[in-house]
Scaffold this motif. Structure first.
Motif, PDB file in Angstrom:
ATOM      1  N   VAL A 147      13.062   3.345  -6.294  1.00  0.00           N
ATOM      2  CA  VAL A 147      12.516   3.788  -7.583  1.00  0.00           C
ATOM      3  C   VAL A 147      12.402   2.601  -8.546  1.00  0.00           C
ATOM      4  O   VAL A 147      11.390   2.456  -9.249  1.00  0.00           O
ATOM      5  N   ILE A 148      13.397   1.743  -8.559  1.00  0.00           N
ATOM      6  CA  ILE A 148      13.336   0.548  -9.417  1.00  0.00           C
ATOM      7  C   ILE A 148      12.178  -0.348  -8.985  1.00  0.00           C
ATOM      8  O   ILE A 148      11.414  -0.849  -9.826  1.00  0.00           O
TER       9      ILE A 148
ATOM     10  N   ALA B 167       5.552   9.503  -7.632  1.00  0.00           N
ATOM     11  CA  ALA B 167       5.121  10.678  -6.866  1.00  0.00           C
ATOM     12  C   ALA B 167       4.616  10.300  -5.474  1.00  0.00           C
ATOM     13  O   ALA B 167       4.602  11.134  -4.570  1.00  0.00           O
ATOM     14  N   ASN B 168       4.225   9.048  -5.277  1.00  0.00           N
ATOM     15  CA  ASN B 168       3.705   8.602  -3.978  1.00  0.00           C
ATOM     16  C   ASN B 168       4.783   7.957  -3.097  1.00  0.00           C
ATOM     17  O   ASN B 168       4.492   7.564  -1.964  1.00  0.00           O
ATOM     18  N   LEU B 169       5.999   7.835  -3.617  1.00  0.00           N
ATOM     19  CA  LEU B 169       7.105   7.277  -2.832  1.00  0.00           C
ATOM     20  C   LEU B 169       7.447   8.257  -1.714  1.00  0.00           C
ATOM     21  O   LEU B 169       7.718   9.431  -1.967  1.00  0.00           O
TER      22      LEU B 169
ATOM     23  N   ASP C 228       0.813  -1.219   0.000  1.00  0.00           N
ATOM     24  CA  ASP C 228       0.000   0.000   0.000  1.00  0.00           C
ATOM     25  C   ASP C 228       0.846   1.268   0.000  1.00  0.00           C
ATOM     26  O   ASP C 228       0.413   2.299  -0.511  1.00  0.00           O
ATOM     27  N   VAL C 229       2.028   1.200   0.589  1.00  0.00           N
ATOM     28  CA  VAL C 229       2.878   2.385   0.688  1.00  0.00           C
ATOM     29  C   VAL C 229       4.332   1.966   0.529  1.00  0.00           C
ATOM     30  O   VAL C 229       4.731   0.893   0.985  1.00  0.00           O
ATOM     31  N   PHE C 230       5.098   2.797  -0.175  1.00  0.00           N
ATOM     32  CA  PHE C 230       6.535   2.597  -0.362  1.00  0.00           C
ATOM     33  C   PHE C 230       7.242   3.740   0.358  1.00  0.00           C
ATOM     34  O   PHE C 230       6.945   4.911   0.100  1.00  0.00           O
ATOM     35  N   ILE C 231       8.207   3.400   1.220  1.00  0.00           N
ATOM     36  CA  ILE C 231       8.932   4.400   2.002  1.00  0.00           C
ATOM     37  C   ILE C 231      10.417   4.091   1.896  1.00  0.00           C
ATOM     38  O   ILE C 231      10.820   2.928   2.022  1.00  0.00           O
ATOM     39  N   THR C 232      11.235   5.119   1.686  1.00  0.00           N
ATOM     40  CA  THR C 232      12.667   4.900   1.535  1.00  0.00           C
ATOM     41  C   THR C 232      13.510   5.883   2.321  1.00  0.00           C
ATOM     42  O   THR C 232      13.082   7.019   2.581  1.00  0.00           O
TER      43      THR C 232
END
Length: 162
Positions: free
Chosen positions: A64-65, A75-77, A49-53
């Motif tokens: 990003v990959i 844009a939602n990262l 549901d969510v990507f966080i880095t």
């Protein structure tokens, strides 16, 4: 139930002199491994549901990959400078602060914090999570802030897919 995917950034380069650690790029091998792992996993699991880095270049590039291969909008990262810290406490704080509307999350971070986290919160001891290794933990909780020891449901390393 909550599912957390923890990804150690892919293999980074040490060949550039004079750049800060936070700016180190991925090696060609790291880029290949990030594509390999994200393509393999995008077929094995639902899109988180969510990507966080972490804000470190090597973690951000890995994320990003993964976004590209999972079809997650760049844009939602979410980029979190505190995940660059090599203290496991920031990883715990990041997970505890997740919106309870998310049933799954994927976090891209660094060696020390990841190893400590997966051994504290998972039920399968791991000596070392290699670069671009992915660990999934499942928690029988409704709220991220309440997670305790969960179940290790996935351990995937690039060497197992080459």
């Amino acid at each position: 139930m909550k599912t957390l995917y923890i990804v150690r950034h892919a293999k980074s380069s040490w060949e550039y002199k004079g750049i800060e650690d936070i700016d180190r790029p991925l090696k060609k091998r790291g880029i290949k491994d990030a594509h390999l792992m994200s393509k393999v996993l995008s077929k094995k699991m639902d899109k988180p549901d969510v990507f966080i880095t972490s804000s470190a270049n090597r973690a951000l590039h890995t994320a990003v990959i993964f976004c590209e291969n999972f079809g997650f909008p760049h844009a939602n990262l979410q980029i979190k400078r505190q995940l660059y810290s090599f203290s496991d406490g920031y990883l715990v704080k990041t997970v505890n602060a997740l919106d309870d509307g998310f049933s799954s999350a994927i976090i891209f971070s660094h060696d020390h914090g990841i190893n400590t986290f997966v051994n504290e919160f998972g039920n399968k001891p791991l000596a070392h999570v290699p670069t671009c290794g992915v660990i999934a933990l499942q928690f029988e909780e409704k709220h991220w802030k309440n997670i305790r020891r969960g179940k290790t449901i996935m351990v995937e390393f690039p060497k197992n897919h080459k």
